[in-house]
Motif scaffolding. Structure first.
Motif, PDB file in Angstrom:
ATOM      1  N   VAL A   1       0.545  -1.128  -0.198  1.00 44.36           N
ATOM      2  CA  VAL A   1       0.056   0.124   0.208  1.00 44.36           C
ATOM      3  C   VAL A   1       1.027   1.100  -0.005  1.00 44.36           C
ATOM      4  CG1 VAL A   1      -1.601   1.182   1.185  1.00 44.36           C
ATOM      5  CG2 VAL A   1      -1.764  -1.261   1.021  1.00 44.36           C
ATOM      6  N   ILE A   2       0.446   2.325  -1.016  1.00 42.52           N
ATOM      7  CA  ILE A   2       1.164   3.273  -1.026  1.00 42.52           C
ATOM      8  C   ILE A   2       0.424   4.563  -0.633  1.00 42.52           C
ATOM      9  CG2 ILE A   2       2.337   4.903  -2.582  1.00 42.52           C
ATOM     10  CD1 ILE A   2       3.705   2.452  -2.644  1.00 42.52           C
ATOM     11  N   PRO A   3       0.831   5.555   0.470  1.00 41.01           N
ATOM     12  CA  PRO A   3      -0.019   6.633   0.984  1.00 41.01           C
ATOM     13  C   PRO A   3      -0.269   7.251   0.159  1.00 41.01           C
ATOM     14  CG  PRO A   3       2.255   6.354   1.963  1.00 41.01           C
ATOM     15  CD  PRO A   3       2.307   5.291   1.182  1.00 41.01           C
ATOM     16  N   ASN A   4      -1.832   7.821   0.272  1.00 42.03           N
ATOM     17  CA  ASN A   4      -2.584   8.477  -0.757  1.00 42.03           C
ATOM     18  C   ASN A   4      -1.673   9.718  -1.449  1.00 42.03           C
ATOM     19  OD1 ASN A   4      -5.158   8.299  -2.041  1.00 42.03           O
ATOM     20  ND2 ASN A   4      -5.298  10.389  -1.584  1.00 42.03           N
ATOM     21  N   LYS A   5      -1.033  10.306  -0.556  1.00 42.85           N
ATOM     22  CA  LYS A   5      -0.299  11.681  -1.029  1.00 42.85           C
ATOM     23  C   LYS A   5       0.852  11.101  -2.039  1.00 42.85           C
ATOM     24  CE  LYS A   5       2.675  11.560   3.156  1.00 42.85           C
ATOM     25  NZ  LYS A   5       3.981  11.293   2.509  1.00 42.85           N
ATOM     26  N   ASP A   6       1.484  10.007  -2.004  1.00 46.73           N
ATOM     27  CA  ASP A   6       2.627   9.621  -2.863  1.00 46.73           C
ATOM     28  C   ASP A   6       2.298   8.874  -4.082  1.00 46.73           C
ATOM     29  OD1 ASP A   6       4.249  10.611  -0.889  1.00 46.73           O
ATOM     30  OD2 ASP A   6       4.439   8.899   0.372  1.00 46.73           O
ATOM     31  N   LEU A   7       0.815   8.441  -4.032  1.00 42.77           N
ATOM     32  CA  LEU A   7       0.352   7.638  -5.171  1.00 42.77           C
ATOM     33  C   LEU A   7       0.605   8.181  -6.546  1.00 42.77           C
ATOM     34  CD1 LEU A   7      -1.029   4.836  -5.553  1.00 42.77           C
ATOM     35  CD2 LEU A   7      -2.989   5.891  -5.537  1.00 42.77           C
ATOM     36  N   ILE A   8       0.374   9.493  -6.623  1.00 44.13           N
ATOM     37  CA  ILE A   8       0.417  10.139  -8.095  1.00 44.13           C
ATOM     38  C   ILE A   8       1.767   9.877  -8.553  1.00 44.13           C
ATOM     39  CG2 ILE A   8       1.040  12.497  -7.146  1.00 44.13           C
ATOM     40  CD1 ILE A   8      -1.104  11.491 -10.346  1.00 44.13           C
ATOM     41  N   SER A   9       2.851   9.931  -7.817  1.00 46.92           N
ATOM     42  CA  SER A   9       4.388   9.891  -8.433  1.00 46.92           C
ATOM     43  C   SER A   9       4.476   8.388  -8.678  1.00 46.92           C
ATOM     44  CB  SER A   9       5.542  10.293  -7.409  1.00 46.92           C
ATOM     45  OG  SER A   9       5.312   9.532  -6.010  1.00 46.92           O
ATOM     46  N   TYR A  10       4.242   7.493  -7.968  1.00 47.40           N
ATOM     47  CA  TYR A  10       4.101   5.991  -8.325  1.00 47.40           C
ATOM     48  C   TYR A  10       3.606   5.918  -9.720  1.00 47.40           C
ATOM     49  CZ  TYR A  10       6.376   4.487  -3.870  1.00 47.40           C
ATOM     50  OH  TYR A  10       7.052   4.385  -2.992  1.00 47.40           O
ATOM     51  N   THR A  11       2.417   6.577  -9.756  1.00 47.82           N
ATOM     52  CA  THR A  11       1.715   6.410 -11.155  1.00 47.82           C
ATOM     53  C   THR A  11       2.195   6.740 -12.390  1.00 47.82           C
ATOM     54  OG1 THR A  11      -0.353   6.424  -9.634  1.00 47.82           O
ATOM     55  CG2 THR A  11      -0.686   6.257 -12.074  1.00 47.82           C
ATOM     56  N   LYS A  12       2.929   7.917 -12.234  1.00 48.14           N
ATOM     57  CA  LYS A  12       3.447   8.696 -13.297  1.00 48.14           C
ATOM     58  C   LYS A  12       4.703   7.844 -13.719  1.00 48.14           C
ATOM     59  CE  LYS A  12       2.103  13.680 -12.537  1.00 48.14           C
ATOM     60  NZ  LYS A  12       2.532  14.761 -12.177  1.00 48.14           N
ATOM     61  N   GLY A  13       5.077   6.992 -12.887  1.00 45.14           N
ATOM     62  CA  GLY A  13       6.508   6.284 -13.249  1.00 45.14           C
ATOM     63  C   GLY A  13       6.063   5.038 -14.310  1.00 45.14           C
ATOM     64  N   ALA A  14       5.002   4.900 -14.342  1.00 47.03           N
ATOM     65  CA  ALA A  14       4.474   3.755 -15.300  1.00 47.03           C
ATOM     66  C   ALA A  14       4.242   4.214 -17.004  1.00 47.03           C
ATOM     67  CB  ALA A  14       3.450   3.066 -14.694  1.00 47.03           C
ATOM     68  N   ASP A  15       4.120   3.375 -17.711  1.00 47.31           N
ATOM     69  CA  ASP A  15       3.926   3.689 -18.943  1.00 47.31           C
ATOM     70  C   ASP A  15       2.455   3.182 -19.386  1.00 47.31           C
ATOM     71  OD1 ASP A  15       6.691   4.258 -20.014  1.00 47.31           O
ATOM     72  OD2 ASP A  15       7.232   2.150 -19.504  1.00 47.31           O
ATOM     73  N   LEU A  16       1.693   2.476 -18.510  1.00 45.42           N
ATOM     74  CA  LEU A  16       0.373   1.897 -18.772  1.00 45.42           C
ATOM     75  C   LEU A  16      -0.201   1.642 -17.513  1.00 45.42           C
ATOM     76  CD1 LEU A  16      -1.721   0.868 -20.593  1.00 45.42           C
ATOM     77  CD2 LEU A  16      -0.705  -1.307 -20.673  1.00 45.42           C
ATOM     78  N   GLY A  17      -1.313   2.111 -17.516  1.00 43.19           N
ATOM     79  CA  GLY A  17      -2.317   1.482 -16.082  1.00 43.19           C
ATOM     80  C   GLY A  17      -3.412   0.566 -16.472  1.00 43.19           C
ATOM     81  N   ILE A  18      -3.596  -0.206 -15.598  1.00 46.46           N
ATOM     82  CA  ILE A  18      -4.286  -1.595 -15.803  1.00 46.46           C
ATOM     83  C   ILE A  18      -5.707  -1.241 -15.013  1.00 46.46           C
ATOM     84  CG2 ILE A  18      -4.821  -4.135 -15.519  1.00 46.46           C
ATOM     85  CD1 ILE A  18      -2.801  -3.437 -17.766  1.00 46.46           C
ATOM     86  N   ASN A  19      -6.844  -1.564 -15.902  1.00 51.84           N
ATOM     87  CA  ASN A  19      -8.040  -1.457 -15.099  1.00 51.84           C
ATOM     88  C   ASN A  19      -9.239  -2.308 -15.712  1.00 51.84           C
ATOM     89  OD1 ASN A  19     -10.400  -0.425 -13.895  1.00 51.84           O
ATOM     90  ND2 ASN A  19     -10.947   1.040 -15.631  1.00 51.84           N
TER      91      ASN A  19
END
Length: 393
Positions: A282-300
């Motif tokens: 689990v990544i703290p909510n405040k840090d999540l955006i920086s982790y997401t930006k590090g990816a090339d694709l998001g899975i949903n």
């Protein structure tokens, strides 16, 4: 200044919808959040406001609560009533997050002459089958099916009874709102308020997690990301199996925790995918955006385990878009609607080979920056905020 009690049957630290709701209201009224398993001193840092008071208590796990949780679940949180009344605050509004808290919110409101706002984060009655293991013996499966039936009947009766006593009803998208409108006579104030990110927060956050450096991966490796709860119905087993059909340069990051995490880790071991797949918790909510930006694709990916899953619009979809990464989505009502309006990814069948093919297609495609900008403006919390404030008359 008006007083509002917000009821939540879990911790606040990673509940982005409730966090954003409180931030929209604080300062305009005083908020008291009643919630479980929290640390008020630490959680107060989320809001940093004299207008937000946090009252947390440990989740009860005695025999009575365990029996209620798996049968007459709308009574599980009856003890919230005394906690609210003991504050000696005359609340103008009581905000119930999801069906398990609706009954106690209405009963407490009757005592305090308050108005109730019911925020249905999903079609709760439809999600009940997710509470029980899928693979079990015949005897256990028979017991589970009986409990699911009891819980759904109990939930239907309570929702129908108490929704009539609410001042306002909100939910997460138009599809679910229309369904509730067909089932119940909703109060005058009813609307969909989507669980989407703040536009300004993501725009002003330039930090990017470097997964390649963290795991000593190559510069040209492709980073695929899943973020969210690890439970049934999110296509996680399908996603992991799909990695078997992809070259080593495709890497998968899984953020989050949940009841099937151990099974997923075992699957990675069995398929010899530990070099391609990393679990980061689990990544703290405040840090999540920086982790997401590090990816090339998001899975949903969503599996239609029930009607709620079939009609869902997961907030992760919009978090990916706000991080400027394209998405791979299963074919569902809300995913179809989004991709048709903003083609920032691809829809796929929930099959490992189809998912693998979709991953390749999306990460090797380019998408217009202007399309991301339009989508972020359309699906932003700032745009939803006005609808929240309209609920309070």
């Amino acid at each position: 200044m008006k007083e509002t009690a917000i009821l939540l049957n879990g911790p606040i630290s990673n509940d982005s919808r409730v966090i954003k709701t409180i931030k929209s209201l604080m300062g305009k009224m005083n908020i008291t959040l009643f919630y479980l398993d929290g640390n008020p001193n630490k959680d107060a840092e989320i809001f940093n406001s004299i207008h937000v008071k946090l009252i947390s208590f440990k989740r009860k796990n005695n025999l009575k609560i365990k029996l209620l949780k798996h049968s007459f679940f709308c009574r599980e949180f009856d003890y919230f009533k005394s906690k609210i009344i003991d504050t000696n605050i005359k609340y103008d509004y009581i905000w119930a997050n999801d069906l398990p808290l609706l009954k106690v919110a209405c009963q407490t409101a009757l005592k305090l002459n308050s108005k109730v706002i019911y925020d249905s984060h999903e079609i709760y009655i439809e999600t009940i089958n997710q509470f029980f293991p899928v693979n079990s013996s015949f005897i256990k499966r028979t017991i589970f099916n009986s409990l699911i039936k009891i819980m759904r009947i109990h939930g239907e009766i309570n929702e129908k009874k108490f929704i009539k006593k609410t001042h306002a009803f909100i939910t997460v998208n138009e599809s679910i709102l229309n369904l509730f409108n067909q089932k119940h006579k909703l109060p005058y104030h009813h609307k969909s308020i989507m669980n989407v990110p703040y536009l300004n927060e993501t725009k002003n956050n330039n930090e990017v997690k470097d997964f390649r450096a963290l795991f000593d991966w190559k510069k040209d490796d492709k980073i695929i990301l899943y973020q969210g709860f690890l439970n049934m119905g999110r296509g996680l087993e399908i996603l992991i199996k799909s990695m078997s059909f992809l070259e080593q340069k495709y890497k998968l990051i899984i953020l989050g925790n949940g009841p099937i995490k151990n099974n997923l880790e075992k699957m990675c071991n069995d398929l010899d995918l530990n070099n391609q797949i990393k679990f980061m918790g689990v990544i703290p909510n405040k840090d999540l955006i920086s982790y997401t930006k590090g990816a090339d694709l998001g899975i949903n990916l969503l599996e239609e385990l029930n009607l709620s899953k079939a009609m869902a619009s997961p907030n992760k979809l919009f978090e990916y878009i706000h991080a400027d990464i394209p998405v791979l989505c299963s074919k569902s009502i809300e995913n179809n609607r989004f991709i048709k309006k903003f083609p920032l990814g691809q829809l796929v069948q929930n099959h490992p080979k189809d998912v693998a093919k979709g991953i390749k297609n999306v990460v090797n495609s380019s998408f217009e920056e202007s399309l991301f900008i339009s989508a972020k403006n359309e699906y932003s919390w700032e745009k939803q905020e006005a609808s929240i404030l309209e609920l309070f008359d």
